[in-house]
Design an enzyme around this catalytic site. Structure first.
Site, mmCIF file in Angstrom:
data_model
loop_
_atom_site.group_PDB
_atom_site.id
_atom_site.type_symbol
_atom_site.label_atom_id
_atom_site.label_comp_id
_atom_site.label_asym_id
_atom_site.label_seq_id
_atom_site.Cartn_x
_atom_site.Cartn_y
_atom_site.Cartn_z
ATOM 1 N N ASP A 83 -10.495 7.721 -18.832
ATOM 2 C CA ASP A 83 -9.832 6.374 -18.361
ATOM 3 C C ASP A 83 -8.456 6.269 -18.914
ATOM 4 O OD1 ASP A 83 -9.818 4.238 -16.692
ATOM 5 O OD2 ASP A 83 -10.830 3.107 -17.973
ATOM 6 N N ASP A 105 -2.206 7.712 -17.245
ATOM 7 C CA ASP A 105 -1.313 6.395 -16.695
ATOM 8 C C ASP A 105 0.162 6.276 -17.230
ATOM 9 O OD1 ASP A 105 -0.608 3.549 -16.453
ATOM 10 O OD2 ASP A 105 -2.503 3.007 -17.488
ATOM 11 N N GLY A 220 -10.219 -2.796 -12.608
ATOM 12 C CA GLY A 220 -10.325 -4.085 -12.935
ATOM 13 C C GLY A 220 -11.476 -4.624 -12.033
ATOM 14 N N SER A 222 -14.585 -5.686 -12.029
ATOM 15 C CA SER A 222 -15.793 -6.582 -12.893
ATOM 16 C C SER A 222 -15.575 -7.923 -11.996
ATOM 17 C CB SER A 222 -15.671 -6.593 -14.250
ATOM 18 O OG SER A 222 -16.187 -5.583 -14.792
ATOM 19 N N ASN A 262 -13.643 0.978 -10.534
ATOM 20 C CA ASN A 262 -14.011 1.031 -11.897
ATOM 21 C C ASN A 262 -14.349 -0.194 -12.554
ATOM 22 O OD1 ASN A 262 -12.230 3.385 -11.899
ATOM 23 N ND2 ASN A 262 -11.071 2.830 -13.679
HETATM 24 P P1 13P Z 1 -12.983 -4.299 -15.847
HETATM 25 O O1 13P Z 1 -12.140 -4.289 -16.982
HETATM 26 O O2 13P Z 1 -12.862 -5.226 -14.544
HETATM 27 O O3 13P Z 1 -14.267 -3.991 -16.194
HETATM 28 O O4 13P Z 1 -12.480 -2.765 -15.072
HETATM 29 C C1 13P Z 1 -12.528 -1.777 -15.817
HETATM 30 C C2 13P Z 1 -11.313 -0.829 -15.504
HETATM 31 O O5 13P Z 1 -10.668 -0.837 -14.563
HETATM 32 C C3 13P Z 1 -11.295 0.321 -16.429
HETATM 33 O O6 13P Z 1 -10.056 1.226 -16.091
#
Ligand code: 13P
Length: 320
Positions: A83, A105, A220, A222, A262
């Protein structure tokens, strides 16, 4: 061997119209929670990790242990993904270690500001060339996904532009593309409940139509459920209120073409809740075996729910 590339994993998902959670893991117990949840729900899954973001002290030690752990799940189709690889060299290290997918990235420069399109293309193309020669998939990022780990010093969100997405994919040959469509990373996202949709789903739809062979990635993702925060805070934590992405918006994004979702913070919260509750229930405990297992089991329950939500549950058989 259960390892497959992200390209293989996501091509099948695209054909059948489901999403695949890419779950961040910060240590081996958390990786086990992800794999146990995938086994229990018969899901394909992406295990992802950030270089240096674990307590094991050395990437090679942690990464080798992850690969060994995955070998114990022969019935689960798994991609091991780096990641937010910050540099070409970090991606090379992960590829040499055995990862089947890496993210470069190139959206930020070395001082954390949005990079130029040309610089992003250059580093991404270099990684794609190296990775594809070795049968490894690559994810790039366009626009910048904001966020912060501690609620301070938020990186700004720069939304992805559909025409740039088309040009970026043509110039780099990435297998997957992280598109900034309004989410942000971390446990501190939005400080008030949203008064409308959080995601720019129109951007998802336009980009998906322009790059149909490239898998779109929602970072992002979550949701930051209040119930998990209450569990953490009810056993000694002090996590401030924050709002993340609603389940319905994730499901709609998958319908519109997002393929990789993710998620880190939601199962980190669940893990932390399990650990804190176990410690609060037995304040004299000093044996990590018990309280870390409680964290693992708590995370697994949340992960199973997400695998059902994203549509990957029951799909492992498509990879046989
Ligand atoms: P969160 O921070 O929302 O859990 O997303 C994780 C993410 O996008 C890792 O690349």
């Amino acid at each position: 061997m259960t390892l497959v590339t992200n390209r293989t994993l996501l091509d099948v998902a695209a054909g059948a119209g489901f999403g695949v959670g890419a779950f961040n893991v910060a240590d081996l117990t958390m990786a086990q929670a992800v794999l146990d949840a995938a086994r229990a729900t018969e899901s394909p899954v992406i295990v992802e990790t950030l270089a240096g973001s674990h307590p094991h002290g050395s990437d090679p030690v942690f990464w080798a242990a992850l690969l060994r752990l995955i070998e114990g799940y022969p019935e689960v189709p798994v991609a091991l993904h780096l990641d937010h690889g910050p540099t070409f060299e970090t991606c090379v290290r992960a590829i040499e270690a055995g990862f089947t997918s890496v993210m470069i990235d190139g959206s930020l420069d070395s001082s954390g500001h949005p990079a130029s399109f040309a610089d992003n293309v250059a580093v991404t193309r270099r990684v794609v060339s190296y990775a594809h020669e070795r049968g490894v998939s690559v994810e790039g990022e366009l626009g910048t996904i904001g966020g912060s780990k501690d609620g301070t010093a938020r990186a700004e969100i720069v939304l992805a532009d559909p025409d740039e997405a088309l040009a970026f994919v043509a110039a780099t040959g990435v297998d997957a593309l992280a598109v900034a469509v309004g989410t942000s990373h971390g446990a501190y996202k939005f400080s008030a409940p949203p008064d409308g949709p959080m995601l720019r789903l129109d951007l998802v739809a336009s980009i998906a139509a322009l790059v149909p062979d490239t898998h779109l990635v929602l970072h992002g993702s979550s949701s930051l459920p209040a119930g998990l925060r209450s569990r953490v805070n009810g056993s000694g934590g002090a996590v401030p209120s924050s709002w993340g992405v609603a389940d319905e918006e994730k499901v709609r994004a998958i319908e519109l073409g997002v393929r990789k979702i993710n998620q880190g913070m939601d199962h980190y919260l669940a893990y932390t809740a399990g650990v804190r509750e176990a410690l609060a229930a037995d304040p004299a405990s000093v044996d990590p075996a018990g309280y870390l297992a409680a964290g693992r089991e708590s995370a697994q329950r949340l992960l199973e729910e997400r695998m059902v939500l994203f549509g990957q549950a029951g799909r492992a058989l498509l990879y046989r």
